[in-house]
Scaffold this active site. Structure first.
Site, short mmCIF file in Angstrom:
data_model
loop_
_atom_site.label_atom_id
_atom_site.label_comp_id
_atom_site.label_asym_id
_atom_site.label_seq_id
_atom_site.Cartn_x
_atom_site.Cartn_y
_atom_site.Cartn_z
N ASP A 304 0.84 -1.19 0.00
CA ASP A 304 0.00 0.00 0.00
C ASP A 304 0.88 1.25 0.00
OD1 ASP A 304 1.07 0.22 2.53
OD2 ASP A 304 -0.84 0.40 3.57
N ASP A 306 1.48 4.68 2.31
CA ASP A 306 1.17 5.29 3.60
C ASP A 306 1.57 6.76 3.58
OD1 ASP A 306 0.56 2.69 5.18
OD2 ASP A 306 2.52 2.30 4.29
N ASP A 421 -3.22 4.47 2.81
CA ASP A 421 -3.53 4.87 4.19
C ASP A 421 -3.17 6.33 4.37
OD1 ASP A 421 -4.36 2.34 4.92
OD2 ASP A 421 -2.42 1.75 5.75
N1 CTP Z 1 0.75 1.15 11.39
C1 CTP Z 1 0.11 1.61 12.51
N2 CTP Z 1 -1.22 1.40 12.69
C2 CTP Z 1 -1.94 0.73 11.76
C3 CTP Z 1 -1.31 0.26 10.61
C4 CTP Z 1 0.04 0.49 10.45
O1 CTP Z 1 0.74 2.22 13.36
N3 CTP Z 1 -3.24 0.55 11.95
C5 CTP Z 1 2.18 1.40 11.23
C6 CTP Z 1 3.01 0.19 11.55
O2 CTP Z 1 4.01 0.54 12.46
C7 CTP Z 1 3.64 -0.19 10.24
C8 CTP Z 1 3.51 1.06 9.39
O3 CTP Z 1 2.44 1.78 9.92
O4 CTP Z 1 4.97 -0.53 10.42
C9 CTP Z 1 3.28 0.72 7.96
O5 CTP Z 1 2.29 -0.29 7.88
P1 CTP Z 1 2.01 -1.15 6.61
O6 CTP Z 1 1.55 -0.28 5.50
O7 CTP Z 1 1.08 -2.23 7.03
O8 CTP Z 1 3.40 -1.87 6.32
P2 CTP Z 1 4.67 -1.42 5.49
O9 CTP Z 1 5.83 -1.55 6.39
O10 CTP Z 1 4.44 -0.09 4.85
O11 CTP Z 1 4.79 -2.55 4.41
P3 CTP Z 1 4.07 -2.60 2.98
O12 CTP Z 1 5.11 -2.13 2.03
O13 CTP Z 1 3.72 -4.02 2.77
O14 CTP Z 1 2.88 -1.71 3.02
MN MN Z 2 2.68 0.28 3.76
MN MN Z 3 -0.39 0.79 5.52
#
Ligand code: CTP
Ligand code: MN
Ligand code: MN
Length: 497
Positions: A304, A306, A421
């Site tokens: 995703d 962020d 997000d």
């Molecule tokens: N996070 C959070 N609360 C949430 C979701 C995520 O605090 N409800 C934080 C977590 O610490 C996480 C970071 O946001 O490490 C990023 O989350 P995520 O997008 O799920 O993972 P990524 O590390 O970005 O991996 P990916 O590339 O797969 O998205």
């Molecule tokens: Mn992510």
């Molecule tokens: Mn995320």
């Protein structure tokens, strides 16, 4: 387990996977797999389809598992006469799998033929197979909601990843802390036998595969995945066809599932950041938008995008998420949104799993053709948010600028669904929010544990509380937060493990 096919319930059958003959008729159907934790993918280009069929047949005969498609079951990508870059490019194009998200090792045909000769996967890839085995164990623990085991195996896996040398014997692990008894046992078994029975058992467990499949759908947690499994559902298509009750989020997750399985590239993430920046600044010209998550840690692709939003005048950011999301929705840029208002009841001393920020878990609509060049002079031409929009919504761009990026979407539609997000933090909490949302998950957990047990402090995405002095420790940058811990600054790139 009552719904498992009979065959798989028999413990004494050493089958981890059975060749279905899909590549070359059915001459090897029923061949036993001896090395369940190794998955081979043969790159057809330059090898040719008939040779690929021949090698596939040979590998199954020798007890290797050969995957027809690139997937996360693949541990070894075997290429003949291709350069590593060529193979990566090819896989990227075909499968939307890009460099950093790509976990399998690339090996030359020599590894393959030598392994066939030795009738077992050769030692060179021990490091990888160890990591892979520990990752399977971690995933399996997560799907059983065994937090402790999940953490132990995840840590062990990232420790092996970070070692500057390849582990070939147990002595190589001497003096390495945080490697649990269980992980050591698994490593020992693989070093000695080339395979681990516990991992093999997981890989032949239908529940493991099904839960993994269901939990990969946006909005589906382990509990729900498990419930569906117990109801007899096995595939995403079966889930779609069943009339079970779904949340709005799960409905969207199913609707866009194919696209959401395709990794988001760095270029797509940059583009989405740019679009959000433009949208936010319509309402708040001085707002600051930061790309967080895996991309901030330097990953080349992710599941995703962020984004963290703040404003130097604290208070101005309140409610911005509603304005931005509503406006983008009317422009056809957002396919799904789930907005959560600020839920904070003042600062909490106890670090919680979830933060209280205003945020939105969304799915964006990204046009297939877009440009990477975000030069100011081309913005009016290519920015979907600028004035006269001629296209039917979606994030798109003119094609006359330099760097063209192709969005990898599934099917022949002109757009791709992408998970985004959006998180809004008040300026005084921005540094903590940035640290919290940069991840990785494991890094965050370890940092919070360190804060609690070593420093007697409570760290969250909102604040840091010193339990001894009974005060909040303010910070405007991540550097200041690390200084509060008496730690040297750890840059995002080093927070992957
Ligand atoms: N996070 C959070 N609360 C949430 C979701 C995520 O605090 N409800 C934080 C977590 O610490 C996480 C970071 O946001 O490490 C990023 O989350 P995520 O997008 O799920 O993972 P990524 O590390 O970005 O991996 P990916 O590339 O797969 O998205
Ligand atoms: Mn992510
Ligand atoms: Mn995320």
């Amino acid at each position: 387990m009552a719904l498992m096919p009979r065959k798989k319930r028999c413990k004494d059958v050493a089958v981890t996977s059975v060749y279905d003959g899909s590549l070359d008729g059915n001459s090897t159907v029923g061949k036993k797999v001896k090395f369940g934790d190794v998955g081979v993918f043969l790159v057809e280009r330059r090898m040719g389809s008939s040779r690929r069929r021949f090698l596939t047949e040979l590998a199954w005969k020798k007890g290797f598992r050969v995957e027809e498609q690139m997937s996360d079951l693949v541990t070894h990508v075997v290429a003949e006469n291709n350069t590593g870059n060529e193979v990566l490019e090819l896989l990227e194009k075909q499968n939307g799998i890009c460099r950093a998200g790509f976990d399998a090792v690339l090996v030359d045909i020599a590894w393959f033929t030598e392994s066939m000769g030795a009738e077992r996967p050769l030692e060179v890839e021990n490091r990888h197979r160890l990591q892979e085995a520990l990752k399977v164990l971690a995933e399996s623990a997560e799907l059983s909601e065994s937090e402790g085991r999940y953490l132990a195996f995840s840590r062990a896996s990232s420790i092996l990843k970070s070692l500057p040398y390849t582990v070939t014997k147990m002595e190589d692990l001497q003096g390495i802390p945080n490697l649990g008894v269980h992980s050591r046992k698994v490593i020992k078994e693989i070093l000695e036998d080339g395979t681990c029975s516990e991992v093999g058992n997981i890989l032949q467990n239908e529940r493991y595969h099904t839960l993994k499949r269901f939990a990969s759908v946006f909005g589906v947690g382990v509990k729900t995945a498990d419930k569906w499994f117990r109801e007899g559902l096995r595939t995403v298509d079966e889930l779609r066809a069943s009339n079970g009750k779904l949340t709005k989020q799960q409905e969207a997750g199913l609707l866009y599932h194919n696209d959401l399985c395709v990794p988001v590239t760095r270029a797509e993430a940059d583009w989405i950041k740019h679009i959000v920046e433009r949208a936010v600044r319509r309402f708040l010209p001085d707002a600051i938008i930061t790309l967080t998550g895996g991309f901030r840690r330097g990953k080349e692709c992710g599941h995703d995008v962020d984004l963290l939003i703040t404003h130097p005048d604290e208070g101005k950011e309140e409610g911005i998420i509603y304005q931005v999301v509503n406006w983008m929705t009317t422009k056809g840029l957002i396919l799904y949104d789930d907005i959560m208002g600020n839920t904070s009841k003042g600062k909490s001393k106890e670090p919680e799993i979830f933060d209280h920020f205003e945020k939105c878990f969304s799915i964006f609509k990204l046009e297939k053709e877009l440009v990477n060049n975000l030069g100011a002079e081309t913005l009016s031409l290519c920015d979907p948010l600028a004035g006269n929009q001629t296209r039917g919504g979606g994030l798109t761009a003119a094609t006359e600028t330099s760097h063209q990026v192709t969005v990898v979407a599934t099917g022949d539609k002109a757009w791709k669904a992408v998970r985004v997000d959006l998180v809004v933090a008040p300026f005084s909490q921005y540094a903590y929010a940035l640290l919290g949302w940069t991840g990785s998950r494991l890094f965050e957990r370890d940092l919070r544990r360190y804060a609690k047990h070593v420093k007697n402090m409570s760290l969250s995405s909102h604040s840091l509380f010193d339990n001894e002095q009974n005060i909040y420790l303010p910070a405007t940058t991540e550097e200041e937060i690390f200084a509060h811990f008496g730690l040297e600054y750890i840059p995002p790139q080093e927070r992957n493990a």
